[in-house]
Write a protein that holds these residues in place. Structure first.
Motif, PDB file in Angstrom:
ATOM      1  N   PRO A   1       0.835  -1.218   0.000  1.00  0.00           N
ATOM      2  CA  PRO A   1       0.000   0.000   0.000  1.00  0.00           C
ATOM      3  C   PRO A   1       0.861   1.257   0.000  1.00  0.00           C
ATOM      4  O   PRO A   1       1.987   1.270   0.500  1.00  0.00           O
ATOM      5  CB  PRO A   1      -0.815  -0.132   1.284  1.00  0.00           C
ATOM      6  CG  PRO A   1      -0.698  -1.567   1.689  1.00  0.00           C
ATOM      7  CD  PRO A   1       0.618  -2.041   1.199  1.00  0.00           C
ATOM      8  N   LEU A   2       0.297   2.322  -0.562  1.00  0.00           N
ATOM      9  CA  LEU A   2       0.993   3.608  -0.573  1.00  0.00           C
ATOM     10  C   LEU A   2       0.798   4.308   0.777  1.00  0.00           C
ATOM     11  O   LEU A   2      -0.110   3.958   1.539  1.00  0.00           O
ATOM     12  CB  LEU A   2       0.441   4.485  -1.704  1.00  0.00           C
ATOM     13  CG  LEU A   2       0.692   3.973  -3.129  1.00  0.00           C
ATOM     14  CD1 LEU A   2       0.084   4.955  -4.131  1.00  0.00           C
ATOM     15  CD2 LEU A   2       2.179   3.810  -3.400  1.00  0.00           C
ATOM     16  N   PRO A   3       1.633   5.283   1.084  1.00  0.00           N
ATOM     17  CA  PRO A   3       1.482   6.015   2.352  1.00  0.00           C
ATOM     18  C   PRO A   3       0.114   6.678   2.466  1.00  0.00           C
ATOM     19  O   PRO A   3      -0.580   6.908   1.471  1.00  0.00           O
ATOM     20  CB  PRO A   3       2.603   7.055   2.283  1.00  0.00           C
ATOM     21  CG  PRO A   3       3.568   6.521   1.294  1.00  0.00           C
ATOM     22  CD  PRO A   3       2.778   5.740   0.315  1.00  0.00           C
ATOM     23  N   THR A   4      -0.259   7.040   3.678  1.00  0.00           N
ATOM     24  CA  THR A   4      -1.568   7.668   3.933  1.00  0.00           C
ATOM     25  C   THR A   4      -1.708   8.966   3.176  1.00  0.00           C
ATOM     26  O   THR A   4      -2.772   9.261   2.607  1.00  0.00           O
ATOM     27  CB  THR A   4      -1.728   7.923   5.443  1.00  0.00           C
ATOM     28  OG1 THR A   4      -1.583   6.680   6.147  1.00  0.00           O
ATOM     29  CG2 THR A   4      -3.101   8.514   5.743  1.00  0.00           C
ATOM     30  N   TRP A   5      -0.650   9.766   3.130  1.00  0.00           N
ATOM     31  CA  TRP A   5      -0.742  11.061   2.456  1.00  0.00           C
ATOM     32  C   TRP A   5      -1.029  10.893   0.953  1.00  0.00           C
ATOM     33  O   TRP A   5      -1.702  11.718   0.327  1.00  0.00           O
ATOM     34  CB  TRP A   5       0.546  11.868   2.648  1.00  0.00           C
ATOM     35  CG  TRP A   5       1.804  11.193   2.141  1.00  0.00           C
ATOM     36  CD1 TRP A   5       2.662  10.418   2.838  1.00  0.00           C
ATOM     37  CD2 TRP A   5       2.294  11.240   0.782  1.00  0.00           C
ATOM     38  NE1 TRP A   5       3.692   9.969   2.042  1.00  0.00           N
ATOM     39  CE2 TRP A   5       3.494  10.477   0.776  1.00  0.00           C
ATOM     40  CE3 TRP A   5       1.878  11.855  -0.377  1.00  0.00           C
ATOM     41  CZ2 TRP A   5       4.248  10.296  -0.384  1.00  0.00           C
ATOM     42  CZ3 TRP A   5       2.631  11.684  -1.512  1.00  0.00           C
ATOM     43  CH2 TRP A   5       3.792  10.920  -1.529  1.00  0.00           C
TER      44      TRP A   5
ATOM     45  N   LEU B   1      -7.707  10.946  -3.007  1.00  0.00           N
ATOM     46  CA  LEU B   1      -9.104  11.232  -2.684  1.00  0.00           C
ATOM     47  C   LEU B   1      -9.453  12.684  -2.988  1.00  0.00           C
ATOM     48  O   LEU B   1     -10.547  12.981  -3.507  1.00  0.00           O
ATOM     49  CB  LEU B   1      -9.359  10.915  -1.199  1.00  0.00           C
ATOM     50  CG  LEU B   1     -10.832  10.980  -0.742  1.00  0.00           C
ATOM     51  CD1 LEU B   1     -11.708  10.092  -1.612  1.00  0.00           C
ATOM     52  CD2 LEU B   1     -10.950  10.580   0.738  1.00  0.00           C
ATOM     53  N   VAL B   2      -8.534  13.610  -2.687  1.00  0.00           N
ATOM     54  CA  VAL B   2      -8.767  15.028  -3.008  1.00  0.00           C
ATOM     55  C   VAL B   2      -8.879  15.214  -4.527  1.00  0.00           C
ATOM     56  O   VAL B   2      -9.734  15.963  -5.018  1.00  0.00           O
ATOM     57  CB  VAL B   2      -7.632  15.897  -2.427  1.00  0.00           C
ATOM     58  CG1 VAL B   2      -7.725  17.334  -2.971  1.00  0.00           C
ATOM     59  CG2 VAL B   2      -7.698  15.919  -0.903  1.00  0.00           C
TER      60      VAL B   2
ATOM     61  N   GLY C   1      -7.958  12.824   7.463  1.00  0.00           N
ATOM     62  CA  GLY C   1      -6.755  12.078   7.114  1.00  0.00           C
ATOM     63  C   GLY C   1      -5.582  12.466   7.987  1.00  0.00           C
ATOM     64  O   GLY C   1      -4.748  11.619   8.328  1.00  0.00           O
ATOM     65  N   ALA C   2      -5.501  13.762   8.360  1.00  0.00           N
ATOM     66  CA  ALA C   2      -4.385  14.227   9.181  1.00  0.00           C
ATOM     67  C   ALA C   2      -4.426  13.649  10.584  1.00  0.00           C
ATOM     68  O   ALA C   2      -3.375  13.372  11.191  1.00  0.00           O
ATOM     69  CB  ALA C   2      -4.402  15.755   9.233  1.00  0.00           C
ATOM     70  N   ILE C   3      -5.635  13.448  11.113  1.00  0.00           N
ATOM     71  CA  ILE C   3      -5.749  12.924  12.485  1.00  0.00           C
ATOM     72  C   ILE C   3      -5.903  11.404  12.498  1.00  0.00           C
ATOM     73  O   ILE C   3      -6.027  10.796  13.562  1.00  0.00           O
ATOM     74  CB  ILE C   3      -6.933  13.580  13.228  1.00  0.00           C
ATOM     75  CG1 ILE C   3      -8.250  13.227  12.511  1.00  0.00           C
ATOM     76  CG2 ILE C   3      -6.740  15.077  13.324  1.00  0.00           C
ATOM     77  CD1 ILE C   3      -9.488  13.809  13.250  1.00  0.00           C
ATOM     78  N   GLY C   4      -5.911  10.821  11.296  1.00  0.00           N
ATOM     79  CA  GLY C   4      -5.978   9.367  11.210  1.00  0.00           C
ATOM     80  C   GLY C   4      -7.343   8.788  11.465  1.00  0.00           C
ATOM     81  O   GLY C   4      -7.454   7.596  11.766  1.00  0.00           O
ATOM     82  N   ALA C   5      -8.373   9.610  11.362  1.00  0.00           N
ATOM     83  CA  ALA C   5      -9.739   9.136  11.610  1.00  0.00           C
ATOM     84  C   ALA C   5     -10.369   8.651  10.307  1.00  0.00           C
ATOM     85  O   ALA C   5      -9.991   9.068   9.221  1.00  0.00           O
ATOM     86  CB  ALA C   5     -10.588  10.259  12.219  1.00  0.00           C
ATOM     87  N   THR C   6     -11.367   7.784  10.424  1.00  0.00           N
ATOM     88  CA  THR C   6     -12.092   7.294   9.251  1.00  0.00           C
ATOM     89  C   THR C   6     -13.290   8.199   8.977  1.00  0.00           C
ATOM     90  O   THR C   6     -13.739   8.942   9.860  1.00  0.00           O
ATOM     91  CB  THR C   6     -12.586   5.859   9.466  1.00  0.00           C
ATOM     92  OG1 THR C   6     -13.441   5.844  10.635  1.00  0.00           O
ATOM     93  CG2 THR C   6     -11.412   4.913   9.670  1.00  0.00           C
ATOM     94  N   LEU C   7     -13.821   8.109   7.777  1.00  0.00           N
ATOM     95  CA  LEU C   7     -14.964   8.933   7.410  1.00  0.00           C
ATOM     96  C   LEU C   7     -16.214   8.434   8.107  1.00  0.00           C
ATOM     97  O   LEU C   7     -16.549   7.243   8.036  1.00  0.00           O
ATOM     98  CB  LEU C   7     -15.204   8.880   5.898  1.00  0.00           C
ATOM     99  CG  LEU C   7     -14.214   9.612   4.999  1.00  0.00           C
ATOM    100  CD1 LEU C   7     -14.541   9.347   3.541  1.00  0.00           C
ATOM    101  CD2 LEU C   7     -14.237  11.107   5.277  1.00  0.00           C
ATOM    102  N   PRO C   8     -16.914   9.312   8.837  1.00  0.00           N
ATOM    103  CA  PRO C   8     -18.190   8.912   9.437  1.00  0.00           C
ATOM    104  C   PRO C   8     -19.165   8.515   8.331  1.00  0.00           C
ATOM    105  O   PRO C   8     -19.107   9.024   7.212  1.00  0.00           O
ATOM    106  CB  PRO C   8     -18.659  10.178  10.162  1.00  0.00           C
ATOM    107  CG  PRO C   8     -17.427  10.984  10.352  1.00  0.00           C
ATOM    108  CD  PRO C   8     -16.561  10.682   9.172  1.00  0.00           C
ATOM    109  N   PRO C   9     -20.096   7.593   8.588  1.00  0.00           N
ATOM    110  CA  PRO C   9     -21.049   7.165   7.563  1.00  0.00           C
ATOM    111  C   PRO C   9     -21.831   8.315   6.943  1.00  0.00           C
ATOM    112  O   PRO C   9     -22.063   8.318   5.727  1.00  0.00           O
ATOM    113  CB  PRO C   9     -21.975   6.208   8.317  1.00  0.00           C
ATOM    114  CG  PRO C   9     -21.139   5.697   9.445  1.00  0.00           C
ATOM    115  CD  PRO C   9     -20.258   6.843   9.857  1.00  0.00           C
ATOM    116  N   VAL C  10     -22.209   9.279   7.767  1.00  0.00           N
ATOM    117  CA  VAL C  10     -22.984  10.408   7.245  1.00  0.00           C
ATOM    118  C   VAL C  10     -22.142  11.203   6.235  1.00  0.00           C
ATOM    119  O   VAL C  10     -22.620  11.586   5.160  1.00  0.00           O
ATOM    120  CB  VAL C  10     -23.461  11.321   8.390  1.00  0.00           C
ATOM    121  CG1 VAL C  10     -24.170  12.558   7.823  1.00  0.00           C
ATOM    122  CG2 VAL C  10     -24.381  10.563   9.328  1.00  0.00           C
TER     123      VAL C  10
END
Length: 610
Positions: free
Chosen positions: A60-64, A70-71, A113-122
């Motif tokens: 896998p590629l890095p998170t950034w 995605l942007v 992405g910066a805080i490492g959180a996932t996207l909420p369903p909403v």
């Protein structure tokens, strides 16, 4: 590798390649249309390219990198609207909503992405709705653009509309893939079809673009060809049809043809599409383009063409396409096409306008040529009528001359005969000789008049083309000559099967004169030889009559076919000098020529072609 993995790989290759093609196209041409198309395909291609890179490296590629992908994908709806704007103006409100949605989505994605959180369903649902709503809006706009457009724009808009519709369906399929897993496979297949449609619609290869253009040109030519000939020769009607066709095929708002009259820069607009009137006072700017005689594309945003801004502003147009109509004599006119909005396929539009202008230059040349031919034909008809009238006058004159001259000649001959018969005892020998000479010359003059009239008759008589067996005609003539002088011994040879196309009556006159001359000029030969045959020279048939008679001196050959021109005196050989002149005129009327070769006392050969 599963089927889903295979389809995912194909999508990665397709969309990555599409982004590279669009980017390369923009780097080559550097115009705003290609910039927005490249932005759209890069937004779609970057996430797929990242997946392809991860597949190649096996990790896998890095998170950034994922955030960047995605942007980039979030930019796709906004980039799609920018492309749609070329086909159908988008309201300021829609553009603002799209821009705000893009910025908010980017902030949310980057923050999470910066805080490492996932996207909420909403948030995930809202982002999906953001994609679906704007892509469906773009798909509807593309479909409407395809329905309204013509020509090249229609062809490309159809595929762009298909790609946008398929991509919107892909997004909807992905929304339902959580409950129905098979929709993921459907989305992969539709994504491939969408990539192909986008490629054909936005960055088709040159050969495909030219195929569409030539098809449109064929439609235009068929339209022109269906008109009556007089309509096709009507320059005004053809040029008006050019303006209408150009407007229709490139989606123009107005079009016209500018012409410069005289040496001074006095411009006129003789042909203008009826939907709009072009301002004459702004046409002086075309002087430079007229002199160059090269196609041009002028945009309101182009700062290098300030001279044309007033014209575009007056017309309320964004773009002007200009193509010269060049003939062999130089620039005949300038074809102008005004576009209200910047065209997404502007280069193809310009190329098609140039094709139309070039084809109409050919129409102009053909029209001018046919008009000249008609003028020449009219003049020829007039000359023919004058010639016919002259011939009738000449015929009347010949009859009058014949009648007026014959009467005194008959009187002269008749009274001379009476003098000779009734007063023979009163006349001495010298007086009798005078009377005899008077009668002989009056009769000779009568014969000359008859010969002249006959020459005129054969020269003017109508040709009737049919197959003529010259061999048979020659045998008939020889038989007639033998009947007239049965005591003569003449060896003759006539080649069989010489058949030509011509007038039977006139060609019989030719053979009678040529064989009659051969018969006459061999009279003093104890063993006369006469031959008629045919030769082949440079794929042409050459016919000849040869004898071993008196011949003649070739020094005087130029006088041979003149009227009353003789190379032998009448005491030696009888004749009036009309026969060969008649032969030459008949041969010339058959499109041929005649010439002779001879030597004194060694015979003569007369050659002729038909």
């Amino acid at each position: 590798m599963t089927a889903n993995d295979m389809l995912n790989l194909v999508n990665q290759l397709f969309f990555s390649g599409l982004a590279l093609v669009a980017l390369f196209d923009y780097v080559r041409h550097r115009d705003i249309n290609r910039r927005d198309v490249a932005l759209l395909f890069c937004a779609l291609g970057i996430p797929f390219a990242e997946g392809l890179i991860a597949r190649v490296y096996g990790q896998p590629l890095p998170t950034w990198a994922g955030i960047i992908g995605l942007v980039a994908l979030l930019i796709e709806p906004y980039a799609m609207l920018r492309v749609v704007n070329y086909l159908r103006p988008i309201s300021l409100t829609i553009r603002r909503i799209a821009l705000v949605s893009l910025l908010v989505s980017c902030v949310v994605v980057i923050t999470l992405g910066a805080i490492g959180a996932t996207l909420p369903p909403v948030v995930a649902v809202l982002l999906q709705l953001y994609f679906v709503i704007f892509n469906i809006y773009a798909a509807v706009a593309f479909v409407r653009g395809a329905l309204k457009s013509k020509g090249m724009a229609h062809q490309r808009s159809r595929f762009a509309a298909l790609g946008a519709v398929l991509f919107a369906i892909v997004l909807l399929a992905l929304l339902g893939s959580g409950r129905l897993p098979f929709l993921t496979l459907v989305a992969q297949l539709l994504a491939i079809a969408s990539a192909i449609a986008f490629y054909v619609g936005f960055t088709p290869p040159r050969w495909l673009r030219r195929t569409w253009q030539y098809a449109e040109m064929g439609t235009y030519l068929a339209l022109i060809s269906s008109k009556p000939l007089d309509a096709r020769l009507n320059i005004g009607e053809i040029m008006m049809e050019l303006c209408r066709t150009t407007n229709r095929t490139v989606g123009g708002m107005a079009s016209g043809i500018v012409r410069q009259e005289g040496a001074e820069p006095h411009w006129t607009l003789p042909y203008v599409d009826e939907r709009a009137r072009l301002p004459l006072q702004e046409l002086g700017a075309f002087k430079t383009l007229w002199d160059k005689g090269a196609p041009q594309m002028i945009r309101a945003a182009d700062q290098t063409n300030k001279d044309y801004h007033q014209l575009l502003e007056t017309m309320g147009a964004d773009t002007l396409l200009l193509a010269p109509i060049n003939t062999l004599e130089g620039t005949w006119g300038l074809l102008l096409v005004f576009l209200r909005d910047t065209s997404l396929f502007i280069e193809d539009d310009l190329h098609f306008v140039v094709l139309l202008a070039q084809q109409n230059a050919i129409f102009l040349a053909n029209s001018t040529l046919i008009q000249e031919m008609r003028k020449v034909n009219t003049e020829l008809e007039s000359k023919a009528a004058q010639l016919s009238a002259s011939n009738r006058e000449l015929e009347s004159f010949s009859y009058s001359v014949s009648h007026d001259l014959r009467s005194p000649l008959r009187a002269l001959d008749g009274f001379s005969k009476l003098l000779e018969e009734d007063y023979a005892d009163s006349l001495d020998d010298q007086a009798k000789r005078y009377v005899t000479r008077i009668r002989a010359n009056s009769q000779r003059m009568g014969q000359l008049i008859d010969d002249l009239i006959e020459l005129a008759h054969w020269t003017r008589s109508e040709l009737r083309h049919e197959q003529v067996d010259l061999s048979a005609v020659a045998r008939t003539v020889i038989a007639e000559l033998k009947d007239q002088q049965p005591e003569r011994v003449v060896n003759y040879e006539i080649e069989d099967g010489i058949v030509v196309v011509g007038d039977t009556r006139l060609l019989r006159v030719v053979m009678h004169n040529l064989l009659g001359n051969a018969w006459k000029y061999t009279a003093k030969k104890p063993a006369a030889d006469i031959k008629f045959g045919m030769l082949k020279r440079e794929n042409n048939s050459v016919y000849y009559v040869r004898d071993n008679g008196a011949g003649f001196d070739m020094t005087y050959a130029d006088k041979l076919f003149g009227v009353f021109q003789r190379l032998h005196n009448t005491e030696e050989f009888a004749g009036n000098g009309i026969g060969l002149a008649t032969v030459q005129r008949i041969i010339q009327r058959h499109g041929g020529k005649i010439w002779a070769e001879a030597a004194v006392n060694q015979g003569a050969t007369f050659h002729f072609t038909l």
